[in-house]
Design an enzyme around this catalytic site. Structure first.
Site, short mmCIF file in Angstrom:
data_model
loop_
_atom_site.label_atom_id
_atom_site.label_comp_id
_atom_site.label_asym_id
_atom_site.label_seq_id
_atom_site.Cartn_x
_atom_site.Cartn_y
_atom_site.Cartn_z
N ASP A 137 -12.83 -20.38 8.42
CA ASP A 137 -12.32 -21.41 7.54
C ASP A 137 -11.78 -22.59 8.32
O ASP A 137 -12.05 -23.75 7.99
CB ASP A 137 -11.21 -20.80 6.67
CG ASP A 137 -11.04 -21.56 5.39
OD1 ASP A 137 -9.99 -21.42 4.77
OD2 ASP A 137 -11.97 -22.31 5.01
N ASP A 155 -9.98 -18.31 -1.75
CA ASP A 155 -8.63 -18.03 -1.30
C ASP A 155 -7.98 -16.95 -2.14
O ASP A 155 -7.38 -16.01 -1.61
CB ASP A 155 -7.78 -19.29 -1.38
CG ASP A 155 -8.23 -20.33 -0.41
OD1 ASP A 155 -8.18 -21.52 -0.76
OD2 ASP A 155 -8.63 -19.94 0.69
#
Lengths: 406, 144
Positions: A199, A327
């Site tokens: 990420d 997330d």
């Protein structure tokens, strides 16, 4: 007419926005922990369940391997998974570049339907089986069908009830996260760390796919067609009432021109959406139990690409905070995996994740550009899980058994 | 500056209300518009788009989707509350509400009969219809 309200301070508005994003994350985590506790409570089935998917393609863990073997195997699994996600993200970037937005939206709706009908149906069947709930299959099918189709509407249509859309997004996150918790243990932890690193790379590096995606979206002033949770924009009384998606003005250096009434409200910033894509792994049939779902044919080597899950945090077009669904999923996976050990680790990981999310939001308000939401929270969560498991547990157990502290 | 009470009974009493008297031209423009038809208020749809949405939800609900009818009523809740505000939307929303109630009544009657009656009422058919047996037969519950 005078306004007698006290002026809202930054704490009020900041608190409201924080709560608006912390509440769904907490609900998602809580629901996954609940599901894990309910469905994994019989010890006979838990450890031997293997389910093959792209995340266990390189190595499937068995209890008899040594720690080093398990670690290497988990590492290989994570590499495969991250590579698959990278490829999928680049495909998405390419499609977005070629302006195939309709295809992406259709794909998004399709993947939402698959998740809700397939995974949702499986979880419901597991729950019914566990509680021996006397529901008949006709009612069940009607309810499942309703639930999935309205979910597709919620995801597909841009102007839908905010509450219903948010509820469905959280629910999709819960379903995918529950299935991720069924991965073997070492693989899960190494995978989480690998995804956190990915990420950072994907969002902050100039060549990262997510950064490219966001820059394209900004330059074209469009929405990225993806599953992103957008908190309800906070409407302040002293700022101008803004209709959603009407204004998308870049913030210029004109913060002092407050008397220019037609300007955006001070929350209106560069519309940045951070996205990383998470390939939803394909839940293939396990080696031992045949899981045949009549709706879809499962092939263990093919990744079920509902790649429109996004990771990352940014600011929406009306200044509302946007958090990618990836997330939600990975936070919940972490907490769900912690729940498989004990509730003490759940508390530790929950607090760590919330702290990480708070830090990320603060960084977001400082940097005013899209940021990866995974790394801080995942790192804190993993560290706290191992600390709690290795150090805290011994301490608490000793204290309780000696009646010093409960 | 308009008086919110009007003598004319035909005028929609909601339309001329000005709830947000800040000296901001944009907010006066927005606040002098009518009450929003959706539950999201100013973040939701305008009235013209609402008619379209309400109609589409109503029609799609006939595909065995009572939940869609319920979401329709939920989304356009202000339409149900303010009785004279939005006649076109109200038409569809009320019909959706009726449809949802009827369908729910039928479905819950069947489901309750099934679950309460159980094996005594249905005999061997019960075992064929009940969900956990169906799941076992199709092997759906073998995941965990």
């Amino acid at each position: 007419m005078d306004r007698n309200q006290r002026p809202r301070s930054i704490i009020d508005s900041l608190g409201e926005e924080l709560i608006a994003i912390l509440t769904p994350v907490s609900i998602c985590m809580f629901t996954v922990v609940l599901l894990v506790c309910i469905l994994n409570s019989d010890p006979s089935s838990s450890s031997s369940a293997s389910f093959s998917s792209i995340a266990t393609a390189a190595y499937s863990e068995s209890d008899s391997d040594s720690s080093w073997d398990k670690f290497v195997g988990a590492f290989l699994n994570s590499l495969v998974f991250v590579a698959a996600i990278t490829v999928a993200t680049f495909v998405l970037v390419l499609l977005f570049y070629l302006r195939c937005v309709k295809f992406l939206k259709f794909y998004m709706g399709f993947s939402a339907f698959i998740v809700l009908a397939n995974l949702g149906g499986e979880i419901l069947v597991l729950l019914i089986d566990r509680f021996r709930f006397p529901i008949d299959c006709i009612t069940f099918l009607i309810l499942l069908f309703n639930f999935s189709v309205v979910g597709v509407f919620a995801v597909f249509m841009s102007k839908f009830s905010i509450l219903v859309t948010q509820g469905y997004l959280v629910w999709i996150g819960v379903l995918v996260a529950y299935f991720f918790t069924l991965l073997p243990e070492w693989t899960t932890w190494v995978l989480l760390v690998a995804l956190a690193l990915y990420d950072i790379a994907a969002v902050l590096l100039p060549v990262g796919p997510l950064r490219l995606l966001v820059e394209m979206a900004i330059s074209r002033d469009e929405d990225i067609p993806a599953l992103v949770y957008e908190a309800r924009p906070v409407i302040r009384n002293d700022s101008r009432l803004v209709q959603r998606r009407v204004w998308r003005e870049r913030r210029s250096g004109q913060n002092d021109n407050d008397d220019v009434e037609n300007r955006t409200n001070r929350n209106e910033v560069v519309r940045v959406v951070r996205s990383a894509e998470v390939d939803e792994e394909h839940v293939g049939s396990s080696e031992r139990a045949e899981i045949y779902v009549p709706l879809i044919d499962r092939r263990p080597d093919q990744a079920e690409n509902s790649e429109t899950f996004l990771e990352g945090i940014g600011l929406g077009s009306s200044g509302a905070i946007k958090l990618g669904l990836g997330d939600f999923i990975f936070y919940s996976v972490l907490v769900g995996r912690a729940a498989m050990y004990d509730l003490m680790t759940v508390y530790a990981c929950y607090l760590a994740i919330i702290a990480g999310l708070g830090i990320t939001l603060m960084l977001l308000s400082v940097y005013q550009k899209a940021l990866p939401a995974l790394p801080v929270s995942i790192m804190l969560g993993v560290v706290f899980y191992f600390l709690a498991r290795l150090l805290l547990e011994v301490f608490v157990v000793q204290c309780s058994s000696n009646l010093v502290m409960f | 500056m308009e008086d919110s009470r009007s003598d004319d009974p035909n005028l929609n009493p909601i339309r001329n209300r000005n709830p947000n008297p800040t000296p901001n031209p944009l907010s006066t423009i927005i606040s002098s518009a009518q009450v929003w038809p959706t539950i999201d208020g100013p973040l939701g749809l305008t009235e013209e788009a609402s008619v379209d949405y309400a109609r589409r939800f109503y029609k799609f609900g006939f595909a065995l989707l009572p939940w869609l009818w319920f979401v329709n009523c939920f989304y356009f809740w202000p339409v149900l509350r303010h009785a004279r505000a939005f006649p076109q939307i109200r038409n569809y929303v009320v019909r959706s509400a009726i449809g949802f109630s009827v369908f729910t009544a039928l479905l819950s009657a069947w489901a309750l009969t099934f679950s309460i009656g159980g094996e005594q009422l249905f005999g061997p058919v019960y075992d064929k219809l009940v969900m956990y047996n169906v799941a076992d037969r199709l092997g759906l519950s073998g995941l965990a």
